[in-house]
Write a protein that holds these residues in place. Sequence first.
Motif, PDB file in Angstrom:
ATOM      1  N   GLU A  73       3.083  -0.140  -7.133  1.00 24.58           N
ATOM      2  CA  GLU A  73       3.167   1.991  -8.042  1.00 24.58           C
ATOM      3  C   GLU A  73       3.125   1.824  -8.813  1.00 24.58           C
ATOM      4  O   GLU A  73       1.986   2.756  -9.862  1.00 24.58           O
ATOM      5  CB  GLU A  73       3.172   2.721  -7.017  1.00 24.58           C
ATOM      6  N   GLU A  74       3.467   0.738  -9.301  1.00 24.63           N
ATOM      7  CA  GLU A  74       3.689   0.849 -11.235  1.00 24.63           C
ATOM      8  C   GLU A  74       2.867   0.557 -11.646  1.00 24.63           C
ATOM      9  O   GLU A  74       2.265   0.828 -12.841  1.00 24.63           O
ATOM     10  CB  GLU A  74       5.386   0.037 -12.044  1.00 24.63           C
ATOM     11  N   TRP A  75       2.008  -0.632 -11.365  1.00 22.50           N
ATOM     12  CA  TRP A  75       0.490  -0.975 -12.037  1.00 22.50           C
ATOM     13  C   TRP A  75      -0.245   0.558 -11.675  1.00 22.50           C
ATOM     14  O   TRP A  75      -1.003   0.360 -13.033  1.00 22.50           O
ATOM     15  CB  TRP A  75       0.290  -1.623 -10.764  1.00 22.50           C
ATOM     16  N   LEU A  76      -0.128   1.185 -10.747  1.00 22.23           N
ATOM     17  CA  LEU A  76      -0.559   2.109 -10.485  1.00 22.23           C
ATOM     18  C   LEU A  76      -0.971   3.498 -11.541  1.00 22.23           C
ATOM     19  O   LEU A  76      -1.799   3.545 -12.487  1.00 22.23           O
ATOM     20  CB  LEU A  76      -1.022   2.854  -9.143  1.00 22.23           C
ATOM     21  N   GLY A  77       0.752   3.075 -11.385  1.00 28.30           N
ATOM     22  CA  GLY A  77       1.513   4.223 -13.046  1.00 28.30           C
ATOM     23  C   GLY A  77       0.383   3.667 -14.301  1.00 28.30           C
ATOM     24  O   GLY A  77       0.182   4.711 -14.811  1.00 28.30           O
ATOM     25  N   LEU A  78       0.671   2.401 -14.509  1.00 31.27           N
ATOM     26  CA  LEU A  78       0.858   1.687 -15.520  1.00 31.27           C
ATOM     27  C   LEU A  78      -0.935   2.555 -15.684  1.00 31.27           C
ATOM     28  O   LEU A  78      -2.088   2.698 -17.363  1.00 31.27           O
ATOM     29  CB  LEU A  78       0.225   0.278 -15.942  1.00 31.27           C
ATOM     30  N   MET A  89      -3.081   2.713  -4.053  1.00 31.06           N
ATOM     31  CA  MET A  89      -4.059   3.763  -4.068  1.00 31.06           C
ATOM     32  C   MET A  89      -3.693   4.244  -2.246  1.00 31.06           C
ATOM     33  O   MET A  89      -3.665   5.160  -2.991  1.00 31.06           O
ATOM     34  CB  MET A  89      -5.052   4.256  -5.004  1.00 31.06           C
ATOM     35  N   ASN A  90      -4.086   3.485  -2.181  1.00 30.70           N
ATOM     36  CA  ASN A  90      -4.867   3.859  -0.790  1.00 30.70           C
ATOM     37  C   ASN A  90      -3.338   4.202   0.265  1.00 30.70           C
ATOM     38  O   ASN A  90      -2.715   4.958   1.099  1.00 30.70           O
ATOM     39  CB  ASN A  90      -5.164   2.641   0.078  1.00 30.70           C
ATOM     40  N   LYS A  91      -2.342   3.367  -0.541  1.00 32.00           N
ATOM     41  CA  LYS A  91      -0.787   3.613  -0.310  1.00 32.00           C
ATOM     42  C   LYS A  91      -0.214   5.064  -0.062  1.00 32.00           C
ATOM     43  O   LYS A  91       0.341   5.929   0.872  1.00 32.00           O
ATOM     44  CB  LYS A  91       0.142   3.022  -0.193  1.00 32.00           C
ATOM     45  N   ARG A  92      -0.342   5.735  -1.697  1.00 32.87           N
ATOM     46  CA  ARG A  92      -0.384   7.035  -1.148  1.00 32.87           C
ATOM     47  C   ARG A  92      -0.859   8.262  -0.954  1.00 32.87           C
ATOM     48  O   ARG A  92      -0.117   8.587  -0.524  1.00 32.87           O
ATOM     49  CB  ARG A  92      -0.586   6.960  -2.955  1.00 32.87           C
ATOM     50  N   LYS A  93      -2.346   7.770  -0.506  1.00 32.15           N
ATOM     51  CA  LYS A  93      -3.224   8.941   0.384  1.00 32.15           C
ATOM     52  C   LYS A  93      -2.792   8.608   0.943  1.00 32.15           C
ATOM     53  O   LYS A  93      -2.250   9.739   1.971  1.00 32.15           O
ATOM     54  CB  LYS A  93      -4.734   7.931   0.027  1.00 32.15           C
ATOM     55  N   ARG A 142       3.234  13.741  -1.721  1.00 31.50           N
ATOM     56  CA  ARG A 142       5.922  14.136  -1.896  1.00 31.50           C
ATOM     57  C   ARG A 142       6.016  15.109  -1.580  1.00 31.50           C
ATOM     58  O   ARG A 142       5.899  15.836  -2.580  1.00 31.50           O
ATOM     59  CB  ARG A 142       5.981  12.926  -3.618  1.00 31.50           C
ATOM     60  N   ALA A 143       6.843  15.691  -1.022  1.00 25.34           N
ATOM     61  CA  ALA A 143       7.470  16.411  -1.341  1.00 25.34           C
ATOM     62  C   ALA A 143       8.174  16.755  -2.531  1.00 25.34           C
ATOM     63  O   ALA A 143       9.744  17.250  -2.084  1.00 25.34           O
ATOM     64  CB  ALA A 143       8.340  16.445  -0.160  1.00 25.34           C
ATOM     65  N   THR A 144       8.249  16.813  -3.511  1.00 25.37           N
ATOM     66  CA  THR A 144       8.543  16.318  -5.600  1.00 25.37           C
ATOM     67  C   THR A 144       8.413  18.113  -5.011  1.00 25.37           C
ATOM     68  O   THR A 144       7.972  18.424  -6.064  1.00 25.37           O
ATOM     69  CB  THR A 144       8.252  16.021  -5.853  1.00 25.37           C
ATOM     70  N   LYS A 145       7.923  19.296  -4.780  1.00 25.56           N
ATOM     71  CA  LYS A 145       7.489  20.799  -4.739  1.00 25.56           C
ATOM     72  C   LYS A 145       7.932  21.156  -5.900  1.00 25.56           C
ATOM     73  O   LYS A 145       8.227  22.438  -5.899  1.00 25.56           O
ATOM     74  CB  LYS A 145       6.252  21.136  -4.001  1.00 25.56           C
ATOM     75  N   THR A 146       9.728  20.930  -5.409  1.00 27.82           N
ATOM     76  CA  THR A 146      10.145  21.588  -5.565  1.00 27.82           C
ATOM     77  C   THR A 146      11.182  21.715  -6.510  1.00 27.82           C
ATOM     78  O   THR A 146      10.848  20.028  -7.368  1.00 27.82           O
ATOM     79  CB  THR A 146      11.777  21.118  -4.513  1.00 27.82           C
TER      80      THR A 146
END
Length: 274
Positions: free
Chosen positions: A191-196, A234-238, A243-247
């Motif tokens: 996921e960090e490669w995706l972040g890059l 990306m597939n994994k994220r989908k 994420r439940a980070t709307k707070t």
Amino acid sequence: MSERKYNIQDALKRTDARHVLGLSGGKDSAALAVYIKDRYPELHDRMEYFFSDTGAELQEVYDVLEKLEAYLGKEIIRLSSGRPFEHWLKVHNDFLPSPRQRWCTRVMKIEPFERWIGTDDAISYIGIRADEFREGYISHKDNIKAVYPFIEDGLVRDDIFQILEDSVGIPEYYKWRSRSGCYFCFFQRQEEWLGLKEEHPTLFDMAVSIEKEAGNGYTWVQGRTLEEVAQHAMNKRKMLGPRATKTAVRWQDSLRSGEEDDDPEDQSCLICSL
Ligand code: SF4
């Protein structure tokens, strides 16, 4: 291996030795520099802060160094191998570095450091925390001794975040990456490669090109090309959904309460990422 566990009070008496603190661009070494300045000002006056620049660092790392220089009121000495990564890749017959073949750290970080120290007696201050079990690279040279102020003074993870929040802030790349180091560092998680790819698309493309040009079947992530890695992440994220980070949790707080950067299996050396 050089002698370990030199203690701070003994180190303070060593007016004949050089006192050096290597910054990786990561949170722990940054916090250690701040801690030394605030807690041991006499040591700070003598300290030589340095950074081994591979030339493949994220802009965010330079931003951290700039903030630190302002806070410390001292220059951070930049060390370098004098050649870009692409040169060293050729020297190593186009074999991409990997956890088992860490030539990158040796030629771009450790050797410049050891050349800079030369034969001087030096005491190196290391940011391993009291709640960590990492060994970390120190030096194989007998003239370089190590001191662990956080271990000696009992500072743990939360203390490090507090020190940074009260001074220069937490490096921005921790929003999407768990360590500092080269943009193409093979210790990155998928996921960090995706972040890059999302944060620095040009750097991601450069990492893809390096992989393709190496052309000997080796990839940054074993068994997959970078493009496949990013797609997989990306597939994994989908699949996991938003994420439940709307707070309204600040990323700094969420990072502080997590343990994402504390992978005990993490073999990336301290000079790169601590
Ligand atoms: S950050 Fe990663 S790629 Fe860069 S020198 Fe260190 S281990 Fe090698």
